[in-house]
Scaffold this motif. Structure first.
Motif, PDB file in Angstrom:
ATOM      1  N   SER A  59      -1.515  -1.312  -6.211  1.00  0.00           N
ATOM      2  CA  SER A  59      -2.488  -1.518  -6.023  1.00  0.00           C
ATOM      3  C   SER A  59      -2.624  -0.887  -4.312  1.00  0.00           C
ATOM      4  CB  SER A  59      -3.599  -2.689  -6.322  1.00  0.00           C
ATOM      5  OG  SER A  59      -5.285  -2.521  -5.299  1.00  0.00           O
ATOM      6  N   LEU A  60      -3.679   0.417  -4.733  1.00  0.00           N
ATOM      7  CA  LEU A  60      -3.927   1.125  -3.055  1.00  0.00           C
ATOM      8  C   LEU A  60      -5.166   1.162  -2.744  1.00  0.00           C
ATOM      9  CD1 LEU A  60      -2.596   3.427  -1.298  1.00  0.00           C
ATOM     10  CD2 LEU A  60      -3.267   4.912  -3.485  1.00  0.00           C
ATOM     11  N   ASP A  61      -5.049   1.020  -1.457  1.00  0.00           N
ATOM     12  CA  ASP A  61      -6.597   1.286  -0.636  1.00  0.00           C
ATOM     13  C   ASP A  61      -6.509   1.793  -0.153  1.00  0.00           C
ATOM     14  OD1 ASP A  61      -8.015  -1.002  -1.982  1.00  0.00           O
ATOM     15  OD2 ASP A  61      -6.371  -2.997  -0.957  1.00  0.00           O
ATOM     16  N   LEU A  62      -7.483   3.167   0.172  1.00  0.00           N
ATOM     17  CA  LEU A  62      -7.540   4.089   0.643  1.00  0.00           C
ATOM     18  C   LEU A  62      -9.200   3.421   1.488  1.00  0.00           C
ATOM     19  CD1 LEU A  62      -7.620   6.869  -2.326  1.00  0.00           C
ATOM     20  CD2 LEU A  62      -5.819   6.005  -0.450  1.00  0.00           C
ATOM     21  N   ALA A 109     -12.539   2.478  -2.627  1.00  0.00           N
ATOM     22  CA  ALA A 109     -11.253   2.859  -1.859  1.00  0.00           C
ATOM     23  C   ALA A 109      -9.924   1.854  -2.673  1.00  0.00           C
ATOM     24  CB  ALA A 109     -11.231   1.495  -0.872  1.00  0.00           C
ATOM     25  N   ASN A 110     -10.546   1.009  -3.125  1.00  0.00           N
ATOM     26  CA  ASN A 110      -9.007   0.788  -4.903  1.00  0.00           C
ATOM     27  C   ASN A 110      -8.956   1.852  -5.640  1.00  0.00           C
ATOM     28  OD1 ASN A 110      -8.071  -0.695  -6.845  1.00  0.00           O
ATOM     29  ND2 ASN A 110      -7.264  -1.470  -4.933  1.00  0.00           N
ATOM     30  N   LEU A 111      -7.744   1.886  -6.244  1.00  0.00           N
ATOM     31  CA  LEU A 111      -6.850   2.362  -6.859  1.00  0.00           C
ATOM     32  C   LEU A 111      -5.583   1.892  -7.450  1.00  0.00           C
ATOM     33  CD1 LEU A 111      -6.193   6.632  -5.752  1.00  0.00           C
ATOM     34  CD2 LEU A 111      -7.927   5.258  -6.987  1.00  0.00           C
ATOM     35  N   ARG A 112      -5.889   2.513  -9.102  1.00  0.00           N
ATOM     36  CA  ARG A 112      -4.548   1.161  -9.773  1.00  0.00           C
ATOM     37  C   ARG A 112      -3.542   2.574 -10.363  1.00  0.00           C
ATOM     38  NH1 ARG A 112      -4.645  -1.863 -15.681  1.00  0.00           N
ATOM     39  NH2 ARG A 112      -4.492   0.673 -15.908  1.00  0.00           N
ATOM     40  N   ILE A 113      -2.146   1.969  -9.480  1.00  0.00           N
ATOM     41  CA  ILE A 113      -1.130   2.450 -10.005  1.00  0.00           C
ATOM     42  C   ILE A 113      -0.342   2.406 -10.853  1.00  0.00           C
ATOM     43  CG2 ILE A 113       1.052   3.757  -8.947  1.00  0.00           C
ATOM     44  CD1 ILE A 113      -0.182   3.841  -6.451  1.00  0.00           C
TER      45      ILE A 113
END
Lengths: 425, 425
Positions: free
Chosen positions: A348-351, A386-390
């Protein structure tokens, strides 16, 4: 080089120009990569080739007196129940083995509650508004099942040790709240493992609704990347100790152990809930695919066979997760945060707030499809964007590296654009 | 020997004594036979042994660009759709291929109508009383799905050319009537084939409810016992001609072609209905077992492969059906009636009114389990207590003959007992 947060407007413009140029060079490469879903790579599928020949003769289709080719045994082969029970860390007599999809078992469990109620209570369709607690960021397919059935979703903050239990307890005091989604080990998308304290707090819940159930989707129960990955406290044992045997329904599958399209699934529940499910299943089918259950039993023999197999998966996946970790550390340490999981299928990436959608759009334009921004939130609405799933598992390491480098470029570009917009406003 | 109907009370007493003695001799043999369900014999299962090795290598799991081991393609492999479409005599683009159970597809279709409605209408759960037309005698598992969902069942007379269409049309004028169960070729339990006229009359139906659907369970579409077995007019073609493309949902499976526990199923529907089903399926699962679909495609290649395979089944089954026919003709011609089907899995036996339950009880006491009396009627209530379903497929011919001889003894004994009771009353 100054920290990104301290850049002046001119600095930002200069960065934007540089990033735009780099981005263009990626775009001209004509990439065509899909990182949207958590799918095992082809080399991982090949690990289970032996499953294809685990049962090849008609006279080998019988086990424990059960002929697997024919009708019957709707709760599953005893040997398959034992195997899936071991994966879920629950007694075999709490288990039903299903078809190839644990999502289907979860969907059916909610569909049944809608039409027939849960644990003797009124059908959810006749109770007016019904709500579910959704630790977020979470799994989009859980949320879309709720959406399909018109179940109102309440996001609950997801933390490294599990959902915010104070919020859970407070919401569970509302009798319209009928359930909660949990992915307790290697959560999707973060890879968090619920702490012992969280597991015990969930088992100790006393929701207002008697038909409240925790949907314990232990999809990654055995999906460790490292030998020292944190263990998960057994929810069945915790519920037994708390005197709440009916509170939790567990789910798992071998979709990411053997074949996503042709594995087996299972659920486990307390005695009353299980009896209700078995009764409904007896109207629904004359039995799930026992021959495929037999293949799994013959191929793995027992939980040690599963664990040994998962180490082979881990050998393939570890370099992929470490590639993501490395590229992100080099490229985004300043403007994003993430967690390096010890197992599971996702990161999980928080931008920076307000940049996730733009980042995904930029990537798509350059030929790399990511899981949609917002997908990890109920109704696909990430309040902070803000959140992306990788999903690092499918592409080969080389492609994965390119995608992640592009991700860094896009995220930085989106960040700079956003900052410039803000300064213009 | 006088006809049974003309026997005096003394004659009846004498017959009873003889029959009782014969019955005792059966009872003392300690038989243990189960003829309750329509299950293929082990020799029939062995016919499909090649299915077990139809896909044995990882690099053979791809077809038409689709990797069957992994997620996706929820409507089924195009090649599997084509195969199942040919079985149902419908275009491939009307088809979804499911898991191992067509009963499950039917159950899900009704469950969906309960929660989400059919064809844009209100969910059935919100429409108050919902009713289904049930040609009877019929298939118990159809009826139990209705019972599970609280759908009121209306029996409709089943005739050699199909359901009584005048009754169907009259009931379909009630907007609460939402559907009808049909097994159009080799009906369960009679083995009747709907006539061309009946198929066209069904396609021409104009029910009051816009969300009325015919559930066309073509379970025995290719299950002929004799080359001259009557064909079935294509319902898709008939509906297209009648301008009612959404009226019928078709179902079939390979449960009695390959393996009852590990076959594949399919449904076919009109474009709007199909779109609704596809949408719901996309929430329910990430895809059914495509690897097993691939096995079936590789094993059969096409409909000709299926037909050739079904001739092997017929060679095994024909002597069994003929044994039943012969024993019944010798033993029960006077007091019962039946139909010698040209295909399918069952025979329907009509005994003297008021004697079916007693006959089954006598058989059970002598060690032979039959399908329960009444099972062929909605709510298991045969108004005449006359109908029995015979499932000749599972036992070897020798055991089948013994069971049928015992059935004759029990039916006659029940008949005599009943006549004596009546004369005492």
């Amino acid at each position: 080089m100054p920290a990104w947060s301290e850049l002046s407007k001119e600095d930002l413009r200069a960065r934007q120009a540089e990033l735009q140029e780099t981005y263009e060079s990626y775009r001209q490469r004509g990439l065509q990569l899909n990182m949207a879903r958590g799918v095992p790579g082809l080399d991982q599928l090949d690990l289970s080739e032996g499953l294809l020949t685990a049962v090849t003769r008609g006279d080998a289709c019988k086990i424990g007196g059960v002929e697997t080719r024919t009708y019957g045994v709707p709760e599953g082969l005893p040997e398959a129940k034992a195997l899936m029970a071991a994966i879920m860390d629950t007694p075999p007599d709490t288990v039903i083995v299903g078809g190839n999809s644990s999502l289907n078992l979860m969907f059916d469990t909610i569909a049944r509650a809608m039409t027939h109620g849960m644990g003797g209570a009124q059908p959810w369709m006749q109770q007016g508004r019904v709500k579910f607690l959704c630790p977020a960021p979470g799994y989009d397919r859980h949320f879309s099942v709720c959406e399909h059935f018109g179940i109102e979703m309440i996001p609950v903050d997801m933390r490294p040790d599990g959902p915010d239990m104070e919020a859970v307890r407070s919401h569970a005091a509302d009798p319209a709240v009928k359930g909660m989604w949990c992915i307790p080990r290697f959560s999707n998308p973060q890879g968090y493992v619920y702490s012992d304290e969280t597991v015990r707090a969930i088992a100790a819940l006393t929701p207002a609704a008697p038909d409240f159930r925790v949907f314990w989707d232990n999809a990654y129960a055995v999906h460790t990347l490292y030998e020292d990955a944190p263990a998960l406290t057994g929810i069945w044992q915790a519920c037994a100790r708390a005197g709440h045997p009916e509170l939790v329904i567990q789910f798992t599958s071998t979709s990411k152990v053997t074949f996503p399209g042709a594995g087996i699934s299972a659920l486990a529940a307390g005695p009353q809930t299980l009896a209700q499910i078995k009764r409904a299943v007896s109207f629904q089918t004359i039995g799930f695919d026992k021959l495929n259950q037999l293949r799994h039993v013959r191929y793995f023999k027992d939980i040690d066979g599963v664990r040994a197999h998962m180490r082979l998966h881990a050998d393939i996946l570890r370099p992929k997760f470490e590639t993501v970790e490395q590229v992100l550390s080099e490229g985004l340490a300043d403007i994003a945060s993430w967690y390096a999981p010890r197992g599971g299928y996702f990161m999980s990436l928080d931008l920076a707030p307000g940049t996730a959608r733009r980042t995904v759009a930029l990537m798509a334009e350059a030929g790399v499809i990511m899981t949609g921004a917002g997908a990890t939130w109920p109704y696909k609405r990430d309040p902070r964007d803000a959140n992306l799933r990788i999903a690092p598992t499918y592409p080969p390491v080389g492609e994965l590296r390119v995608s992640m480098e592009l991700l860094c470029v896009c995220a930085k570009l989106a960040y700079v654009e956003r900052r410039l917009e803000e300064s213009d406003a």
